[in-house]
Design a protein around this motif. Sequence first.
Motif, short mmCIF file in Angstrom:
data_model
loop_
_atom_site.label_atom_id
_atom_site.label_comp_id
_atom_site.label_asym_id
_atom_site.label_seq_id
_atom_site.Cartn_x
_atom_site.Cartn_y
_atom_site.Cartn_z
N GLU A 1 0.82 -1.20 0.00
CA GLU A 1 0.00 0.00 0.00
C GLU A 1 0.86 1.26 0.00
O GLU A 1 0.47 2.29 -0.57
CB GLU A 1 -0.90 0.02 1.23
N HIS A 2 1.99 1.20 0.66
CA HIS A 2 2.82 2.39 0.85
C HIS A 2 3.65 2.72 -0.38
O HIS A 2 4.21 3.80 -0.49
CB HIS A 2 3.72 2.16 2.07
N GLY A 3 3.74 1.77 -1.33
CA GLY A 3 4.34 2.01 -2.63
C GLY A 3 5.75 2.54 -2.58
O GLY A 3 6.62 2.03 -1.87
N SER A 4 5.99 3.62 -3.34
CA SER A 4 7.34 4.18 -3.44
C SER A 4 7.83 4.70 -2.10
O SER A 4 9.04 4.70 -1.83
CB SER A 4 7.36 5.31 -4.47
N ALA A 5 6.91 5.12 -1.23
CA ALA A 5 7.31 5.58 0.10
C ALA A 5 7.89 4.44 0.92
O ALA A 5 8.81 4.63 1.72
CB ALA A 5 6.13 6.21 0.83
N ALA A 6 7.36 3.22 0.73
CA ALA A 6 7.90 2.06 1.43
C ALA A 6 9.31 1.75 0.93
O ALA A 6 10.21 1.45 1.72
CB ALA A 6 7.00 0.85 1.23
N THR A 7 9.50 1.84 -0.38
CA THR A 7 10.84 1.61 -0.94
C THR A 7 11.83 2.63 -0.39
O THR A 7 12.97 2.29 -0.04
CB THR A 7 10.78 1.70 -2.47
N ALA A 8 11.39 3.90 -0.31
CA ALA A 8 12.26 4.93 0.24
C ALA A 8 12.56 4.69 1.71
O ALA A 8 13.69 4.90 2.18
CB ALA A 8 11.61 6.30 0.04
N ALA A 9 11.55 4.23 2.47
CA ALA A 9 11.76 3.96 3.89
C ALA A 9 12.76 2.83 4.09
O ALA A 9 13.63 2.90 4.96
CB ALA A 9 10.43 3.62 4.56
N VAL A 10 12.65 1.78 3.27
CA VAL A 10 13.58 0.66 3.37
C VAL A 10 15.00 1.12 3.02
O VAL A 10 15.97 0.73 3.68
CB VAL A 10 13.13 -0.50 2.45
N ALA A 11 15.12 1.96 2.01
CA ALA A 11 16.43 2.47 1.64
C ALA A 11 17.03 3.31 2.78
O ALA A 11 18.24 3.23 3.06
CB ALA A 11 16.33 3.31 0.37
N ALA A 12 16.18 4.09 3.46
CA ALA A 12 16.67 4.90 4.58
C ALA A 12 17.10 4.03 5.75
O ALA A 12 18.12 4.30 6.40
CB ALA A 12 15.58 5.89 5.02
N MET A 13 16.32 2.97 6.04
CA MET A 13 16.72 2.03 7.10
C MET A 13 18.05 1.37 6.76
O MET A 13 18.92 1.20 7.62
CB MET A 13 15.64 0.97 7.28
N THR A 14 18.20 1.00 5.50
CA THR A 14 19.44 0.35 5.05
C THR A 14 20.62 1.31 5.21
O THR A 14 21.70 0.92 5.70
CB THR A 14 19.30 -0.10 3.59
N ASP A 15 20.44 2.56 4.79
CA ASP A 15 21.52 3.55 4.92
C ASP A 15 21.90 3.76 6.39
O ASP A 15 23.08 3.84 6.73
CB ASP A 15 21.06 4.89 4.32
N LEU A 16 20.89 3.85 7.25
CA LEU A 16 21.14 4.08 8.67
C LEU A 16 21.95 2.96 9.29
O LEU A 16 22.96 3.19 9.98
CB LEU A 16 19.81 4.23 9.40
N VAL A 17 21.53 1.72 9.03
CA VAL A 17 22.23 0.57 9.60
C VAL A 17 23.63 0.43 9.00
O VAL A 17 24.61 0.15 9.71
CB VAL A 17 21.40 -0.71 9.40
N ALA A 18 23.74 0.64 7.70
CA ALA A 18 25.05 0.53 7.05
C ALA A 18 26.05 1.52 7.63
O ALA A 18 27.25 1.22 7.75
CB ALA A 18 24.90 0.74 5.54
N ALA A 19 25.57 2.69 8.04
CA ALA A 19 26.46 3.73 8.55
C ALA A 19 26.80 3.56 10.02
O ALA A 19 27.85 4.05 10.47
CB ALA A 19 25.81 5.11 8.32
N HIS A 20 25.96 2.88 10.77
CA HIS A 20 26.12 2.88 12.23
C HIS A 20 26.23 1.50 12.87
O HIS A 20 26.32 1.42 14.10
CB HIS A 20 24.96 3.64 12.88
N VAL A 21 26.18 0.43 12.09
CA VAL A 21 26.29 -0.92 12.64
C VAL A 21 27.50 -1.62 12.01
O VAL A 21 27.76 -1.48 10.81
CB VAL A 21 25.01 -1.73 12.37
#
Length: 513
Positions: free
Chosen positions: A201-221
């Motif tokens: 349902e969230h469409g492109s916003a869901a894709t963007a949210a997943v990309a942001a989560m990925t960026d966050l974890v990649a930078a800090h974990v």
Amino acid sequence: MRAVVVAAPASGSGKTTVATGLVGALRRVGHRVAPFKVGPDYIDPGYHGLAAGRPGRNLDPVLVGEERVVPLYRHGAWGCDLAVVEGVMGLFDGRIDEHYSGAVAEGSTAQVAALLGAPVVLVVDARGHSQSLAALLHGFATFDSGVRLGGVILNRVGSERHEQVLRAACDRVGLPVLGSLPRLAELEVPSRHLGLIPAVEHGSAATAAVAAMTDLVAAHVDLHAVAALARSSVARPAWDPAAAVRGLEGIEDTAASLGEAGDMAATTFVGGDRDSRVSTEPGGISRADESTDGAIVIGGPADREGPLIAVAGGPAFTFGYAEHRELLTAAGAQVVVFDPLHDELPAGTAGLVLPGGFPEEHAAELAANSGLLRAVAEAARHGMPVHAECAGLLYLTRSLDGHPMAGVVEADAAFGPRLTLGYRDAVALADSPLWRAGERVRGHEFHRTRVVSAPPRNPAWGWRGSAGERVQEGALSGNVHASYLHTHPAGNPQAVRRFVTETVRFASSRAVR
């Protein structure tokens, strides 16, 4: 196959952000990651799937039996080198009933971690924590010797000084800090009454949210440390959908099957030999030896046409298990996914599956597709097998929040003030295309809608409520089984087999006419 379990002391600590981000970040650095979610959650796996590029799956000991957890894990992790398992609620939280004795709760993240032999990464919401974090971590690390804490990820850390204090607390109890995530409000994914808005349902916003989560974890974990920590001590064979529908998996169904021998006798097994072996790949079609007697074939050869089963999908019907389609296919059916918001009923449909979802958010659009509603009502009237769960039940009522629906079930439904949530030990009250009268099954309710008119005359299920009261729920009408109760097909493969058999009978009867 290595695995790490992402857990937390309590709900709301950020498990989904960390788990989804881990899946995406580990995939970026070259790992083939299999994502899993503990429990009957249908929403988080959608975000996991976006991050992994493969379906997110569930591991639920309550609905499938603890003996199936490892086989389903191995099946879902096929072709991967690493698995990330997101937990549910707090690490030790699970089902509590009259049999609860204070041991590890059934269906808890701790139970699944122990079954997999995998270490736990504890995600801690750092807001409000200081040196006392050491005491909390000490309790979680020593509460159950069967669960091993491998490290901590600090979430929502306020400052560098705050991080230093928290790291010192972790050092005091000997737990390594695998990452420290700052507070970022922009990572909040929109939610509604049942949790996050599904990724579909969230469409492109869901894709963007997943990309942001990925960026966050990649930078800090520390991804290398997480991958190095991952372990699994499982040794059982992988679950095989073809073996499951043929009764060869060697595991008792979660339902207490009554009259199963008669049902088995009515089904012709491939090659006439129940000991013949089959093979499958996750998401693929299971095949076995060809039967030449012209009877119903389960898992038949590629050139044999099976009954067409239409499965509702799209934004209104997002709750389901990947194993369901795999079992339908393994049982010999052709599976076609369609969107009731816009599509017609696929030509040649012999059976209909209406899974859960959020029809209340799309009631006007569903009602506007009046041609499909009429087709579904007509098909049900002529005896087409229909399996409807939760959203499917609502779609079959006369109306939902005042919008006309299919009218197959003589009831009206509306959005309600309270959430209905929990596991149920249910008994089938009558025969249906899936269940036999008296058969027992474990299911799960998860909805805010309710039936507001008189309940249907022929309920599908019965169980005892929390106060011991008798509850009757769902509706049976001809070959229609409609209910709020979600069941896991992998825990009840005999029900899938019966449903496909009924679709063959229906298709044959229509062909004769």
